[in-house]
Design a protein around this motif. Structure first.
Motif, PDB file in Angstrom:
ATOM      1  N   ILE A  42      55.109  45.743  50.358  1.00 35.69           N
ATOM      2  CA  ILE A  42      55.191  45.702  48.918  1.00 35.69           C
ATOM      3  C   ILE A  42      54.265  44.683  48.513  1.00 35.69           C
ATOM      4  CG2 ILE A  42      56.545  45.037  46.948  1.00 35.69           C
ATOM      5  CD1 ILE A  42      58.844  46.279  47.986  1.00 35.69           C
ATOM      6  N   ILE A  43      54.173  43.742  49.299  1.00 34.47           N
ATOM      7  CA  ILE A  43      53.207  42.505  49.033  1.00 34.47           C
ATOM      8  C   ILE A  43      51.736  42.721  49.195  1.00 34.47           C
ATOM      9  CG2 ILE A  43      52.569  40.069  49.777  1.00 34.47           C
ATOM     10  CD1 ILE A  43      54.990  39.968  47.910  1.00 34.47           C
ATOM     11  N   GLY A  44      51.722  43.672  50.383  1.00 33.86           N
ATOM     12  CA  GLY A  44      50.236  44.174  50.780  1.00 33.86           C
ATOM     13  C   GLY A  44      49.869  45.153  49.473  1.00 33.86           C
ATOM     14  N   GLU A  45      50.709  45.924  49.081  1.00 29.55           N
ATOM     15  CA  GLU A  45      50.273  46.769  47.807  1.00 29.55           C
ATOM     16  C   GLU A  45      49.647  45.892  46.831  1.00 29.55           C
ATOM     17  OE1 GLU A  45      52.876  50.779  49.269  1.00 29.55           O
ATOM     18  OE2 GLU A  45      53.873  49.292  47.829  1.00 29.55           O
ATOM     19  N   SER A  46      50.601  44.735  46.614  1.00 25.69           N
ATOM     20  CA  SER A  46      50.384  44.011  45.450  1.00 25.69           C
ATOM     21  C   SER A  46      48.990  43.270  45.724  1.00 25.69           C
ATOM     22  CB  SER A  46      51.313  42.729  45.326  1.00 25.69           C
ATOM     23  OG  SER A  46      52.488  43.260  45.161  1.00 25.69           O
ATOM     24  N   LEU A  47      48.662  43.109  46.855  1.00 22.36           N
ATOM     25  CA  LEU A  47      47.127  42.480  47.121  1.00 22.36           C
ATOM     26  C   LEU A  47      46.196  43.354  46.670  1.00 22.36           C
ATOM     27  CD1 LEU A  47      47.610  40.845  50.793  1.00 22.36           C
ATOM     28  CD2 LEU A  47      47.155  39.507  48.620  1.00 22.36           C
ATOM     29  N   LYS A  48      46.271  44.619  47.011  1.00 21.11           N
ATOM     30  CA  LYS A  48      45.367  45.502  46.783  1.00 21.11           C
ATOM     31  C   LYS A  48      45.203  45.615  45.317  1.00 21.11           C
ATOM     32  CE  LYS A  48      43.953  47.920  49.556  1.00 21.11           C
ATOM     33  NZ  LYS A  48      42.596  47.384  50.400  1.00 21.11           N
ATOM     34  N   ARG A  49      46.045  45.365  44.544  1.00 18.78           N
ATOM     35  CA  ARG A  49      45.668  45.304  43.030  1.00 18.78           C
ATOM     36  C   ARG A  49      45.046  44.189  42.489  1.00 18.78           C
ATOM     37  NH1 ARG A  49      50.867  47.855  43.025  1.00 18.78           N
ATOM     38  NH2 ARG A  49      52.384  45.858  42.746  1.00 18.78           N
ATOM     39  N   VAL A  50      44.917  43.262  43.353  1.00 18.81           N
ATOM     40  CA  VAL A  50      44.492  41.917  42.489  1.00 18.81           C
ATOM     41  C   VAL A  50      43.256  41.654  43.233  1.00 18.81           C
ATOM     42  CG1 VAL A  50      46.288  40.598  41.786  1.00 18.81           C
ATOM     43  CG2 VAL A  50      45.831  40.301  44.212  1.00 18.81           C
ATOM     44  N   THR A  51      42.726  42.315  44.655  1.00 22.58           N
ATOM     45  CA  THR A  51      41.500  41.941  45.323  1.00 22.58           C
ATOM     46  C   THR A  51      40.957  43.319  46.166  1.00 22.58           C
ATOM     47  OG1 THR A  51      40.313  40.327  46.732  1.00 22.58           O
ATOM     48  CG2 THR A  51      42.584  41.181  47.394  1.00 22.58           C
ATOM     49  N   GLU A  52      39.613  43.174  46.171  1.00 25.20           N
ATOM     50  CA  GLU A  52      39.011  44.123  46.816  1.00 25.20           C
ATOM     51  C   GLU A  52      38.754  43.608  48.342  1.00 25.20           C
ATOM     52  OE1 GLU A  52      35.516  45.844  44.695  1.00 25.20           O
ATOM     53  OE2 GLU A  52      36.963  46.752  43.240  1.00 25.20           O
ATOM     54  N   ILE A  53      39.185  42.400  48.797  1.00 27.11           N
ATOM     55  CA  ILE A  53      38.738  41.984  50.188  1.00 27.11           C
ATOM     56  C   ILE A  53      39.586  42.758  50.826  1.00 27.11           C
ATOM     57  CG2 ILE A  53      38.876  40.019  51.421  1.00 27.11           C
ATOM     58  CD1 ILE A  53      37.333  39.100  49.442  1.00 27.11           C
ATOM     59  N   LYS A 102      52.202  32.465  42.572  1.00 23.95           N
ATOM     60  CA  LYS A 102      50.859  32.447  41.887  1.00 23.95           C
ATOM     61  C   LYS A 102      49.874  33.255  43.004  1.00 23.95           C
ATOM     62  CE  LYS A 102      51.202  27.724  40.396  1.00 23.95           C
ATOM     63  NZ  LYS A 102      50.426  26.642  40.604  1.00 23.95           N
ATOM     64  N   LEU A 103      50.265  34.124  43.483  1.00 28.81           N
ATOM     65  CA  LEU A 103      49.505  34.918  44.783  1.00 28.81           C
ATOM     66  C   LEU A 103      48.228  35.456  44.232  1.00 28.81           C
ATOM     67  CD1 LEU A 103      49.714  35.510  47.626  1.00 28.81           C
ATOM     68  CD2 LEU A 103      50.842  37.928  46.895  1.00 28.81           C
ATOM     69  N   GLY A 104      48.122  36.088  42.871  1.00 29.43           N
ATOM     70  CA  GLY A 104      46.822  36.425  42.477  1.00 29.43           C
ATOM     71  C   GLY A 104      45.663  35.181  42.257  1.00 29.43           C
ATOM     72  N   GLU A 105      46.290  34.109  41.542  1.00 27.84           N
ATOM     73  CA  GLU A 105      45.430  32.929  41.726  1.00 27.84           C
ATOM     74  C   GLU A 105      44.998  32.500  42.942  1.00 27.84           C
ATOM     75  OE1 GLU A 105      47.283  30.010  39.148  1.00 27.84           O
ATOM     76  OE2 GLU A 105      47.959  31.399  37.863  1.00 27.84           O
ATOM     77  N   GLU A 106      45.838  32.512  43.882  1.00 27.64           N
ATOM     78  CA  GLU A 106      45.583  31.934  45.250  1.00 27.64           C
ATOM     79  C   GLU A 106      44.515  32.839  46.124  1.00 27.64           C
ATOM     80  OE1 GLU A 106      46.799  28.907  45.548  1.00 27.64           O
ATOM     81  OE2 GLU A 106      48.306  29.320  47.290  1.00 27.64           O
ATOM     82  N   ILE A 107      44.521  34.047  45.710  1.00 25.70           N
ATOM     83  CA  ILE A 107      43.721  35.013  46.360  1.00 25.70           C
ATOM     84  C   ILE A 107      42.324  34.548  45.845  1.00 25.70           C
ATOM     85  CG2 ILE A 107      42.725  37.233  46.604  1.00 25.70           C
ATOM     86  CD1 ILE A 107      45.461  36.499  48.200  1.00 25.70           C
ATOM     87  N   LYS A 108      42.046  34.704  44.411  1.00 21.66           N
ATOM     88  CA  LYS A 108      40.936  34.140  43.773  1.00 21.66           C
ATOM     89  C   LYS A 108      40.144  32.893  44.352  1.00 21.66           C
ATOM     90  CE  LYS A 108      41.139  37.391  40.923  1.00 21.66           C
ATOM     91  NZ  LYS A 108      40.640  38.792  41.442  1.00 21.66           N
ATOM     92  N   LYS A 109      40.882  31.871  45.018  1.00 19.95           N
ATOM     93  CA  LYS A 109      40.445  30.592  45.334  1.00 19.95           C
ATOM     94  C   LYS A 109      39.751  30.805  46.902  1.00 19.95           C
ATOM     95  CE  LYS A 109      44.135  27.764  43.766  1.00 19.95           C
ATOM     96  NZ  LYS A 109      45.487  27.056  43.958  1.00 19.95           N
ATOM     97  N   VAL A 110      39.935  32.079  47.291  1.00 21.37           N
ATOM     98  CA  VAL A 110      39.217  32.063  48.638  1.00 21.37           C
ATOM     99  C   VAL A 110      38.325  33.257  48.723  1.00 21.37           C
ATOM    100  CG1 VAL A 110      41.185  31.088  49.923  1.00 21.37           C
ATOM    101  CG2 VAL A 110      41.092  33.671  49.668  1.00 21.37           C
ATOM    102  N   GLU A 111      38.346  34.078  47.479  1.00 22.20           N
ATOM    103  CA  GLU A 111      37.594  35.377  47.454  1.00 22.20           C
ATOM    104  C   GLU A 111      36.228  35.423  47.740  1.00 22.20           C
ATOM    105  OE1 GLU A 111      39.315  39.005  44.716  1.00 22.20           O
ATOM    106  OE2 GLU A 111      38.424  37.327  43.921  1.00 22.20           O
TER     107      GLU A 111
END
Ligand code: DX5
Ligand code: ZN
Length: 220
Positions: free
Chosen positions: A54-65, A21-30
């Protein structure tokens, strides 16, 4: 109260997040994160394998941090150009390359902040002839490879010495500290001179990551 005169920056590490649930996890700290820390491990420089671009690129898609990539890999020169494309900070290890100055310059040519990371046994004095060229030093306060380890107390002496070197040389590089940071350890780390705190298990294994990080952000 520490009476801090500077803003503490926080870089939660997704190493301890739930990858399903990486996208949801990022939202918790954003709301409180200044960076997202990406621990890249190759199974050679450290005895663990994590994730790569690949995971770094995924992060870029779910957050602007902005992404703070910590490359715990042998021969980082193979990877830095790609990681610069997705990162605001790229840290390479002092112990992992023969040509540190060349690699620091290459990161900066990619318009990315160049940080040099040091393992717990590497003296800060070894950085004497590189600190004028870097944007930051990442001081490892555990042996790299795993989350959830205990903070190594001698790290405080290293941070203090590095802060003294910075002041006496009139430099402004940032000091980032990584490993074992939690509500019990962060205050002396900040007092010693740290500017950026990495937190893996403390952030992502707590019930409320935003509240946990807010404790560090306030510095009290
Ligand atoms: C360890 C990593 C750290 C790790 C920190 O090799 O570089 O970034 O995620 O985890 P904690 O905060 O749990 O020590
Ligand atoms: Zn790290």
């Amino acid at each position: 109260m520490l009476g801090l005169t500077k803003n503490v920056k926080l870089s939660p590490s997704i190493l301890s997040a739930d990858f399903a649930k990486l996208g949801e996890e990022i939202k918790k700290v954003e709301n409180v994160a200044d960076y997202i820390h990406l621990d890249v491990m190759d199974g050679h420089f450290v005895p663990n394998i994590t994730y790569g671009l690949i995971i770094g690129e995924s992060l870029k898609r779910v957050t602007e941090i902005p992404v703070d990539s910590h490359l715990m890999v042998e021969r980082p020169e193979i990877f830095v150009d790609d990681f610069c494309k997705i990162s605001e900070i790229v840290s390479i290890h002092y112990e992992a390359t023969y040509h540190l100055n060349r690699l620091v310059n290459r990161i900066k040519e990619n318009e990315t902040k160049a940080f040099v990371a040091i393992n717990p046994h590497t003296p800060v004095e070894f950085l004497q002839d590189i600190i004028m060229d870097v944007d930051g030093i990442l001081v490892m306060s555990v042996n790299p490879g795993f989350g959830g380890q205990s903070f190594i107390p001698n790290t405080l002496n290293k941070i203090r010495k590095l802060d003294e070197m910075r002041k006496s040389m009139g430099l402004s590089f940032e000091i980032e500290v990584d490993g074992g940071i939690n509500e019990d350890t962060f205050k002396p780390v900040l007092k010693a001179g740290a500017d950026i705190l990495v937190t893996g298990s403390y952030a992502f294994r707590s019930e409320n990551p935003e509240a946990a990080l807010s404790v560090l952000k306030k510095g009290s």
